[in-house]
Design an enzyme around this catalytic site. Structure first.
Site, mmCIF file in Angstrom:
data_model
loop_
_atom_site.group_PDB
_atom_site.id
_atom_site.type_symbol
_atom_site.label_atom_id
_atom_site.label_comp_id
_atom_site.label_asym_id
_atom_site.label_seq_id
_atom_site.Cartn_x
_atom_site.Cartn_y
_atom_site.Cartn_z
ATOM 1 C CE LYS A 1 38.198 57.681 28.190
ATOM 2 N NZ LYS A 1 37.118 56.754 27.927
ATOM 3 N NE ARG B 1 34.557 56.231 34.517
ATOM 4 C CZ ARG B 1 35.872 56.416 34.423
ATOM 5 N NH1 ARG B 1 36.378 57.106 33.419
ATOM 6 N NH2 ARG B 1 36.689 55.906 35.335
#
Ligand code: 9MG
Length: 288
Positions: free
Chosen positions: A228, A262
């Site tokens: 991210k 995740r």
């Protein structure tokens, strides 16, 4: 809290579990053209990718047909169904794994459950009209996630918090209560602080540093930091060069109570999970 009943499968959360990300959006498994079509070839490719993640140590595959990146535009329901359902059906038929579906659309929740999904992962926390009722009707566990701002398209415009931890915690507690009132048992709710969803770098770092405070909610915590922007910003790295930074966040998240991780990079993450658990609980031990 250590076992999550996911349709016909039980997820053992006394061990940290790795969720592999399977994006079935046009930029991932398309075999040409502007619109993703669930052609035989693209479903085959998605299946191979899912099989590799399972072989690398993922205990579940999160299938998503809508991009939730900042600025991404929403997808129509029929298009999302066309992307997701054939892939869920193939994974269910050919792999021995739990299937999670990353969706906010009630229709996709219901059809995915029929096709064999065992978990609903909604970044909008079942806020769309009919989503809470649809999720409840499937009997599946749900992952509810904190996002500031109504949609991924707008969430990064001006994130602001007085106390990011307290606000995320309050939101998840209230949302979980609403889920319970709608018929989703608390034992089937997973919570997620929503790294990158309506948060600045400092908000994300604070959330991770103090993530153990979310344990007071009493529900398993799912963590998604893989590749991210927060990792890119902290390190000055482009998206393809964020593995080491992402793995650091995984170890820290597990130490602070993360139970489902995740990720895109399953093999490396599975090693970090095992190593971190060995340090925290001893080799062969599990969290009590
Ligand atoms: C779909 N998706 C993208 N990022 C995510 C995250 O951090 N958590 C969850 N639950 N889903 C996510």
């Amino acid at each position: 809290m250590t076992k999550l009943q996911c349709a016909d499968r039980v997820l053992d959360l006394s061990r940290v579990q790795v969720m592999g990300i399977l994006n079935v959006t046009p930029d991932s498994f398309s075999d040409g053209g502007n619109l993703y079509q669930a052609s035989r070839l693209s479903v085959d490719k998605a299946l191979v990718h899912a099989a590799n993640m399972v072989a690398d140590g993922a205990s579940m595959i999160d299938v998503g047909g809508e991009s939730t990146r900042p600025g991404a535009s929403p997808v129509g329901v029929q298009e999302e169904l066309d992307r997701v359902i054939p892939v869920v059906e193939r994974i269910k038929a050919e792999l021995d794994t739990l299937i999670s579906v990353d969706t906010s659309a009630p229709e996709v929740m219901i059809e995915s459950a029929k096709a064999g999904a065992g978990l609903i992962n909604d970044v909008r926390s079942l806020a769309r009209d009919g989503a809470m009722e649809a999720a409840a009707s499937t009997g599946l566990p749900v992952c509810i996630m904190h996002m500031q701002g109504a949609t991924p398209a707008t969430m990064q415009l001006a994130p602001h918090y007085e106390d990011v931890l307290a606000e995320v915690c309050d939101f998840l507690a209230q949302r979980a209560d609403q889920c319970v009132a709608a018929g989703i048992p608390r034992e089937r709710i997973v919570v997620d602080p929503g790294f990158g969803f309506g948060k600045t770098l400092e908000h994300n770092l604070t959330l991770l540093r103090r993530m153990d405070e979310l344990e007071a909610l009493g529900m398993p915590i799912l963590v998604g930091t893989s590749r991210k922007t927060m990792v890119g910003q902290a390190l000055g790295r482009e998206v393809g060069d964020r593995l080491a930074g992402s793995l650091a966040t995984v170890a820290l998240a597990i130490e602070r109570g993360g139970r489902i991780i995740r990720v895109h990079d399953v093999a490396a993450t599975a090693d970090v999970v095992r190593m971190t658990e060995a340090v925290l609980y001893g080799a062969g031990q599990e969290r009590v």
